[in-house]
Design an enzyme around this catalytic site. Structure first.
Site: not given
Length: 159
Positions: A114, A126
């Protein structure tokens, strides 16, 4: 056998040890509005299904850390933080690559995380590592101004 991965600028990545809990607690508090208690980090370090990795120099000065949780064939990146002095120097990328390598030795086939929707640096990292958005949690992260931030849920297959 000691696990060790190379990192930039003379750093390396290795599993955390109990003595790292204080430094990890301080580092986490620098990067997040609500830091966690030292006892939480100590419990993660001691846990068998919660590997913690540190990027450090040969004198064990910690530049960053990452924590995982393993459950069956899935893993979760619980938190990752890099000392402000070491940001944008490849430390986060080195930590992620080390945990990917280590996860190859587990039953985990997918890694979840998250991230705050407004954390542009983390989203770039990411994305570069092949994570894709799979959901969101509105109002998930508390903020000092009282306006909570949305968390994006991301995942990546581990191969």
């Amino acid at each position: 056998m000691l696990k060790l991965w190379l990192a930039p600028h003379g750093l390396h990545v290795e599993p955390a040890v109990p003595a790292d809990a204080d430094a990890i607690t301080r580092l986490h508090a620098q990067g997040f509005y609500r830091g966690w208690a030292r006892e939480e980090f100590a419990a993660y370090i001691a846990g068998q299904d919660t590997p913690v990795y540190v990027a450090c120099d040969k004198r064990r000065r910690i530049a960053g850390f990452a924590m995982l949780r393993l459950a069956a064939d899935e893993a979760e990146l619980v938190t990752i933080a890099v000392d402000p002095r070491w940001r944008k120097k490849g430390v986060g990328l080195a930590l992620m690559r080390a945990l990917f390598e280590d996860l190859r030795m587990t039953p985990a086939r997918r890694l979840f995380l998250e991230v705050a929707a407004d954390n542009a640096a983390a989203l770039r990292l990411y994305g570069k590592l092949g994570f894709a958005r799979v959901g969101e949690r509105r109002g998930y992260y508390p903020r000092p101004d009282g306006a909570p931030a949305t968390a994006l849920v991301m995942a990546r297959d581990l191969g």
